[in-house]
Scaffold this motif. Sequence first.
Motif: not given
Length: 108
Positions: A18-22, A27-34
């Motif tokens: 994780l180099t760029d938290y913002e 870019a976060f989505t729950w679908d991508r996390a799942r």
Amino acid sequence: MDWETIHKDTAPVVPPRLTDYEEARAAFTWDRARGALAGLPGGGLSIAHEAVDRRAVSQRADKVALRCIARDDAVTDANVPACASTTRTHHSSPRRPAVPTFLVAHAP
């Protein structure tokens, strides 16, 4: 209790993921996390499986996953398969305590 900040004087051996938290947050989505989770064979999710079991059969299984340093400075290391064995034993225990007795920290 206040803890002194540990300052590192060398570059990390493994680059941070994780180099760029913002940017990651935007870019976060729950679908991508799942999609990043393996899931249990046959369906469902288990944090122990995601954190330990699936890594026990990976190329990194021999890496130290947990290092315990006792008050007398004795060091005990456990690799991922050893941690997986412990989590399976704990999870399958018919009288397991409500509070976990073994915690696993995954090193990237």
